[in-house]
Design a protein around this motif. Structure first.
Motif, PDB file in Angstrom:
ATOM      1  N   VAL A  33       0.858  -1.181   0.000  1.00  0.00           N
ATOM      2  CA  VAL A  33       0.000   0.000   0.000  1.00  0.00           C
ATOM      3  C   VAL A  33       0.898   1.236   0.000  1.00  0.00           C
ATOM      4  O   VAL A  33       1.880   1.296   0.730  1.00  0.00           O
ATOM      5  N   PHE A  34       0.570   2.204  -0.806  1.00  0.00           N
ATOM      6  CA  PHE A  34       1.258   3.482  -0.814  1.00  0.00           C
ATOM      7  C   PHE A  34       0.427   4.458   0.002  1.00  0.00           C
ATOM      8  O   PHE A  34      -0.751   4.662  -0.280  1.00  0.00           O
ATOM      9  N   ILE A  35       1.024   5.053   1.024  1.00  0.00           N
ATOM     10  CA  ILE A  35       0.363   6.047   1.854  1.00  0.00           C
ATOM     11  C   ILE A  35       1.037   7.375   1.534  1.00  0.00           C
ATOM     12  O   ILE A  35       2.241   7.518   1.711  1.00  0.00           O
ATOM     13  N   ILE A  36       0.275   8.319   1.042  1.00  0.00           N
ATOM     14  CA  ILE A  36       0.845   9.566   0.546  1.00  0.00           C
ATOM     15  C   ILE A  36       0.503  10.697   1.502  1.00  0.00           C
ATOM     16  O   ILE A  36      -0.663  10.955   1.798  1.00  0.00           O
ATOM     17  N   ASN A  37       1.531  11.354   1.996  1.00  0.00           N
ATOM     18  CA  ASN A  37       1.404  12.472   2.907  1.00  0.00           C
ATOM     19  C   ASN A  37       1.767  13.733   2.134  1.00  0.00           C
ATOM     20  O   ASN A  37       2.766  13.762   1.431  1.00  0.00           O
ATOM     21  N   VAL A  38       0.968  14.770   2.247  1.00  0.00           N
ATOM     22  CA  VAL A  38       1.239  16.037   1.569  1.00  0.00           C
ATOM     23  C   VAL A  38       1.420  17.097   2.642  1.00  0.00           C
ATOM     24  O   VAL A  38       0.523  17.321   3.458  1.00  0.00           O
ATOM     25  N   THR A  39       2.602  17.726   2.668  1.00  0.00           N
ATOM     26  CA  THR A  39       2.912  18.714   3.702  1.00  0.00           C
ATOM     27  C   THR A  39       3.235  20.069   3.073  1.00  0.00           C
ATOM     28  O   THR A  39       3.564  20.146   1.890  1.00  0.00           O
ATOM     29  N   ASP A  40       3.170  21.096   3.915  1.00  0.00           N
ATOM     30  CA  ASP A  40       3.664  22.398   3.472  1.00  0.00           C
ATOM     31  C   ASP A  40       5.165  22.448   3.718  1.00  0.00           C
ATOM     32  O   ASP A  40       5.763  21.463   4.175  1.00  0.00           O
ATOM     33  N   GLU A  41       5.797  23.572   3.436  1.00  0.00           N
ATOM     34  CA  GLU A  41       7.250  23.686   3.576  1.00  0.00           C
ATOM     35  C   GLU A  41       7.716  23.560   5.020  1.00  0.00           C
ATOM     36  O   GLU A  41       8.875  23.255   5.276  1.00  0.00           O
ATOM     37  N   ASP A  42       6.817  23.778   5.992  1.00  0.00           N
ATOM     38  CA  ASP A  42       7.160  23.645   7.404  1.00  0.00           C
ATOM     39  C   ASP A  42       6.869  22.249   7.946  1.00  0.00           C
ATOM     40  O   ASP A  42       7.022  21.999   9.140  1.00  0.00           O
ATOM     41  N   GLY A  43       6.397  21.342   7.095  1.00  0.00           N
ATOM     42  CA  GLY A  43       6.139  19.969   7.506  1.00  0.00           C
ATOM     43  C   GLY A  43       4.740  19.704   8.035  1.00  0.00           C
ATOM     44  O   GLY A  43       4.466  18.611   8.512  1.00  0.00           O
ATOM     45  N   TYR A  67      -7.141   7.962 -11.151  1.00  0.00           N
ATOM     46  CA  TYR A  67      -7.850   7.760  -9.890  1.00  0.00           C
ATOM     47  C   TYR A  67      -7.890   9.061  -9.106  1.00  0.00           C
ATOM     48  O   TYR A  67      -6.888   9.761  -8.982  1.00  0.00           O
ATOM     49  N   LYS A  68      -9.062   9.377  -8.585  1.00  0.00           N
ATOM     50  CA  LYS A  68      -9.266  10.515  -7.700  1.00  0.00           C
ATOM     51  C   LYS A  68      -9.596   9.942  -6.321  1.00  0.00           C
ATOM     52  O   LYS A  68     -10.195   8.872  -6.213  1.00  0.00           O
ATOM     53  N   PRO A  69      -9.216  10.637  -5.239  1.00  0.00           N
ATOM     54  CA  PRO A  69      -9.474  10.075  -3.909  1.00  0.00           C
ATOM     55  C   PRO A  69     -10.952  10.056  -3.536  1.00  0.00           C
ATOM     56  O   PRO A  69     -11.701  10.967  -3.876  1.00  0.00           O
ATOM     57  N   GLU A  70     -11.334   8.984  -2.860  1.00  0.00           N
ATOM     58  CA  GLU A  70     -12.664   8.838  -2.276  1.00  0.00           C
ATOM     59  C   GLU A  70     -12.460   8.630  -0.786  1.00  0.00           C
ATOM     60  O   GLU A  70     -11.418   8.134  -0.372  1.00  0.00           O
ATOM     61  N   THR A  71     -13.415   8.982   0.052  1.00  0.00           N
ATOM     62  CA  THR A  71     -13.260   8.745   1.486  1.00  0.00           C
ATOM     63  C   THR A  71     -13.361   7.251   1.763  1.00  0.00           C
ATOM     64  O   THR A  71     -14.038   6.506   1.055  1.00  0.00           O
ATOM     65  N   LYS A  87      -7.803   6.480  -1.954  1.00  0.00           N
ATOM     66  CA  LYS A  87      -8.775   6.851  -0.921  1.00  0.00           C
ATOM     67  C   LYS A  87      -8.205   7.970  -0.046  1.00  0.00           C
ATOM     68  O   LYS A  87      -6.997   8.074   0.138  1.00  0.00           O
ATOM     69  N   TYR A  88      -9.083   8.778   0.502  1.00  0.00           N
ATOM     70  CA  TYR A  88      -8.741   9.823   1.467  1.00  0.00           C
ATOM     71  C   TYR A  88      -9.079   9.252   2.832  1.00  0.00           C
ATOM     72  O   TYR A  88     -10.246   8.956   3.110  1.00  0.00           O
ATOM     73  N   LEU A  98      -3.582  10.169   1.743  1.00  0.00           N
ATOM     74  CA  LEU A  98      -4.115   9.531   0.554  1.00  0.00           C
ATOM     75  C   LEU A  98      -3.574   8.108   0.548  1.00  0.00           C
ATOM     76  O   LEU A  98      -2.387   7.893   0.782  1.00  0.00           O
ATOM     77  N   TYR A  99      -4.424   7.136   0.291  1.00  0.00           N
ATOM     78  CA  TYR A  99      -4.101   5.714   0.376  1.00  0.00           C
ATOM     79  C   TYR A  99      -4.295   5.144  -1.019  1.00  0.00           C
ATOM     80  O   TYR A  99      -5.360   5.304  -1.606  1.00  0.00           O
ATOM     81  N   PHE A 100      -3.262   4.489  -1.579  1.00  0.00           N
ATOM     82  CA  PHE A 100      -3.352   3.940  -2.933  1.00  0.00           C
ATOM     83  C   PHE A 100      -2.930   2.488  -2.923  1.00  0.00           C
ATOM     84  O   PHE A 100      -1.830   2.140  -2.535  1.00  0.00           O
ATOM     85  N   GLY A 101      -3.799   1.597  -3.371  1.00  0.00           N
ATOM     86  CA  GLY A 101      -3.476   0.182  -3.414  1.00  0.00           C
ATOM     87  C   GLY A 101      -4.748  -0.627  -3.284  1.00  0.00           C
ATOM     88  O   GLY A 101      -5.837  -0.114  -3.459  1.00  0.00           O
ATOM     89  N   GLU A 102      -4.616  -1.815  -3.049  1.00  0.00           N
ATOM     90  CA  GLU A 102      -3.544  -2.651  -2.551  1.00  0.00           C
ATOM     91  C   GLU A 102      -2.959  -3.461  -3.708  1.00  0.00           C
ATOM     92  O   GLU A 102      -3.645  -3.735  -4.676  1.00  0.00           O
TER      93      GLU A 102
END
Length: 168
Positions: A33-43, A67-71, A87-88, A98-102
């Motif tokens: 599973v790929f778990i994607i974290n999106v942060t700003d420049e301060d983390g 693919y677009k995220p779904e809850t 998925k969100y 954001l969760y992508f897989g499995e």
């Protein structure tokens, strides 16, 4: 007649000498599973407490499909990998991702691109093969982001946390 029938049933099991080390031993792998974290420049996590318009503006292109995220809410279960797209989700740490897989945990080749709302695109590639030597399981895995090998994920970790910095 009953004795002959019973002997016939019990003698039909063929043994494989190569599998003798695995008698009563079941090998199973967690799905990738790929778990994607999106942060700003301060983390700071930009996906937590964000608007649906923001998280829905991300996309993943994989195997000719976008693919677009779904809850999504997680359930505990024992399972084979089930591809669910993107998925969100809210993690155990109460942060959103954001969760992508499995994908198959014992062997897979996955290539996809992750696109942020501003059109920035990242190419992601995972090659994973698990083999056995006796009772030892060896997982060979290579994760690349934008064609650069990510060394933290060469040990066969099935949950892959990717963090991307998004400039708003």
């Amino acid at each position: 007649m009953i004795a002959v029938f019973a002997i016939g049933l019990s003698s039909c099991v063929a043994e494989n000498e190569d599998d003798s080390d695995f008698d009563g031993y079941i090998v199973d792998f967690s799905p990738v599973v790929f778990i994607i974290n999106v942060t700003d420049e301060d983390g700071h996590n930009l996906l937590t407490n964000c608007s649906p318009e923001f998280y829905e503006s991300f996309s993943i292109s994989y195997d000719g499909q976008k693919y677009k995220p779904e809850t999504f809410d997680f359930d505990t279960r024992a399972y084979l990998p089930t591809f669910m797209g993107m998925k969100y989700v809210t993690g155990n740490d109460h942060e959103n991702y954001l969760y992508f897989g499995e994908f198959n945990g014992s062997h897979c080749g996955v290539d996809f691109s992750f696109t942020t709302p501003d059109g920035e695109e990242h190419d992601i590639s995972l090659q994973r093969v698990a083999t056995s030597k006796g009772r030892d399981i060896i997982v060979d895995q290579t994760l690349k982001i934008d064609n650069k090998v990510i060394p933290e994920y060469t040990n066969g970790t099935p949950d892959i946390l990717l963090t991307f910095t998004y400039k708003q």
